[in-house]
Each structure stands twice: as C-alpha cells, then as structure tokens.
Design an enzyme around this catalytic site. Structure first.
Site, PDB file in Angstrom:
ATOM      1  N   ASP A 125     -59.023 -10.550  14.053  1.00  0.00           N
ATOM      2  CA  ASP A 125     -59.708 -10.458  12.831  1.00  0.00           C
ATOM      3  C   ASP A 125     -60.436 -11.383  12.796  1.00  0.00           C
ATOM      4  OD1 ASP A 125     -56.853  -9.557  11.355  1.00  0.00           O
ATOM      5  OD2 ASP A 125     -55.683 -11.241  12.332  1.00  0.00           O
ATOM      6  N   THR A 142     -51.631 -16.763   6.564  1.00  0.00           N
ATOM      7  CA  THR A 142     -51.155 -15.984   7.193  1.00  0.00           C
ATOM      8  C   THR A 142     -51.531 -16.611   8.827  1.00  0.00           C
ATOM      9  OG1 THR A 142     -51.475 -14.037   7.462  1.00  0.00           O
ATOM     10  CG2 THR A 142     -49.496 -14.505   6.922  1.00  0.00           C
TER      11      THR A 142
END
Length: 293
Positions: free
Chosen positions: A73, A188
């Site tokens: 990510d 998140t």
C-alpha cells in the site's frame, strides 16, 4: 478482443526481489498481449527488460493509460499522489503486507490482468486531500495525501496545542499529541489504529481524529469532504511541528502558521475486478468473523 489499454506503465518497490520477479513476469505477459510497456526508473534499475523504456513517475503518468503498481500500500500511495494528476487508471498487485489498495494476488495476476485488458473491470474514484501551509499570509508549502494528513510534534509523546475551524467556523481547541485527518481510503490505515471509524470509499467525507487528546470527552468527527478545514497553531507554541502526508512527506509548521486541508481537485482512478467487494476486503484483511449461517 483488442486490449482496452495499449500503453501500460509498471511501478514497483525498488530493491525488493519478490517485486522484481513479479514485475518481469508481468512485463513479459503484457508484451505478449500486444501492450507497449514502460517501467518507472526507480525499479527499472533492478531489472533487464527488452523493448521497455524507463520513465520517471511523472512521465509515466503522462504516457500511459494504465499503471500497475507492484508492491504494498505504501508504494501505491506514493504512486497515486502523482498519477492522480493524469487520466491514468491504476491497479495494484500485492507484494506487501495488508494490501488494502493492491487487490491482485501475485500468483494470479495473469487471469486478473486478462480481465482488465478485456475491459472486465470497474473504476472507483477516490479523492485525495490537498494540504497547504500558510505563513504570514503566504503559501509556504503544498502537498497531497491519499490516506491522511497528520499534524504532529517532532518529538515522541509530546503534547501540542491547536485550534480547528471548519468553513471559517470555530470547532474546538485541543491539547493532544496531534490530529489525523483522513479520507475514506485512509480510515483503514493510521486512523483505524487510533480508534477512528471505517468509512466506505464512496462517502464524500473527511474524518478528524485527535491523537491521545488531553480530554475525557473527545470523539472522532466526520465532516463533509467539500468543507474547508483550518488548523491554527498558536504563536506561543514552543514545539517544532510538522504535517505529514501519507507518512511520506512532511511539511514544516511554525508557531502562528495556518494549515488548510481540503478536497484535492484531482481524483485517483482505481481499477477493481468485477467480483471486488469492499466488505470482503475488510473481513480478510482485518480478520473479521465469517457468516454464522
């Protein structure tokens, strides 16, 4: 069926053997499908590829209609802040840990990319934050964030003071270790670790979450993403402060500065396969329980 995407750029995690292996395989696969392939310079130094031009990330965004990010990510966030400036669709192959933004498993990339090249995908637009530091009425620094912008001290566990205004209306003053301002994408990430809510990606909202506030009544605040948010650092502050975008770029903040956060005009075009389900991702990545019946 002809490919929907003709010019494809590859972005990856430098000096990472697993990423390099996957990148070479993806490149060969794309060339077999008739795509013109480019590779981002930082990872291109690690591989030897035939008939592949190396470009900067900025040049890759200008040249390609699809970018494939191979890594975690963090790699996606770094690439997304640049690629969102262009009409470049982005998809990720996970060679990191959690992989909230990198959907494709590296062992299954051929079937996944075959679907993408045939046009069997959906596009999700994710907004970014634009962060501007103002000093004495002048803009001193600007950057963007896909996940979050964090106001903080340069010292660990050091309480700071600041005021928060939304659309020029006073909201609260705070003594805390800092403040996390996150997009739905970022709820998140760091915000989740701090006890913030999870916002589904389609929401047009920003979450404000004080970090370890010196208060017993503090709660996260979710506001319309079209709001203009101002953070004011008092002149009496003695702390060295910064506002960090996605954990990558830190903008220095001095006493008396004003930090303005608003929705960035550019959007990230994130590609998902047709069977993508955000709640499946949450269950898988956060180890939530399966259905009981």
């Amino acid at each position: 069926m002809p490919s929907v995407f003709k010019r494809v750029g590859l972005v990856g995690k430098p000096n990472h053997p697993d990423t390099t292996t996957t990148l070479v395989s993806v490149c060969q696969f794309l060339q077999q499908q008739g795509c013109q392939v480019f590779v981002e310079q930082k990872v291109g130094h690690d591989v030897e590829l035939d008939n592949v031009e190396q470009l900067s990330l900025l040049e890759l965004g200008q040249a390609c209609d699809l970018a494939i990010v191979i890594g975690g990510d963090g790699n996606m966030l770094g690439a997304a802040r640049v690629l969102s400036r262009f009409d470049t669709a982005v998809i990720g192959i996970n060679r990191g840990n959690l992989g909230f933004l990198t959907d494709i498993h590296p062992e299954a990339f051929e079937s996944a990319l075959t679907q993408v090249l045939k046009g069997q995908f959906s596009i999700e637009e994710r907004f970014l934050l634009e962060v501007t530091v103002h000093r004495h009425g002048e803009v001193k620094s600007v950057n963007s964030a896909v996940n979050e912008a964090v106001l903080h001290s340069d010292k660990v566990a050091h309480m700071i003071e600041f005021e928060v205004y939304i659309n020029d209306k006073f909201v609260f003053s705070q003594r805390a270790d800092g403040l996390i301002l996150s997009t739905p994408t970022g709820t998140t990430a760091y915000s989740l670790s701090g006890g913030g809510p999870i916002l589904t990606p389609n929401l047009n909202a920003i979450c404000l979450l004080p970090m370890f506030p010196h208060s017993l009544t503090n709660r996260p605040l979710v506001v319309d993403a079209n709001s203009s948010i101002q953070l004011i650092v008092p002149n009496r502050s003695q702390a060295q402060l910064g506002v960090t975008c996605d954990g990558h770029v830190t903008l220095p903040v001095l006493p008396g500065d004003e930090i303005r956060i608003q929705k960035h005009p550019d959007l990230l075009k994130l590609i998902h396969l047709k069977d993508y389900n955000y709640f499946n991702v949450l269950r898988r990545k956060l180890n939530w329980g399966s259905k009981l019946y």
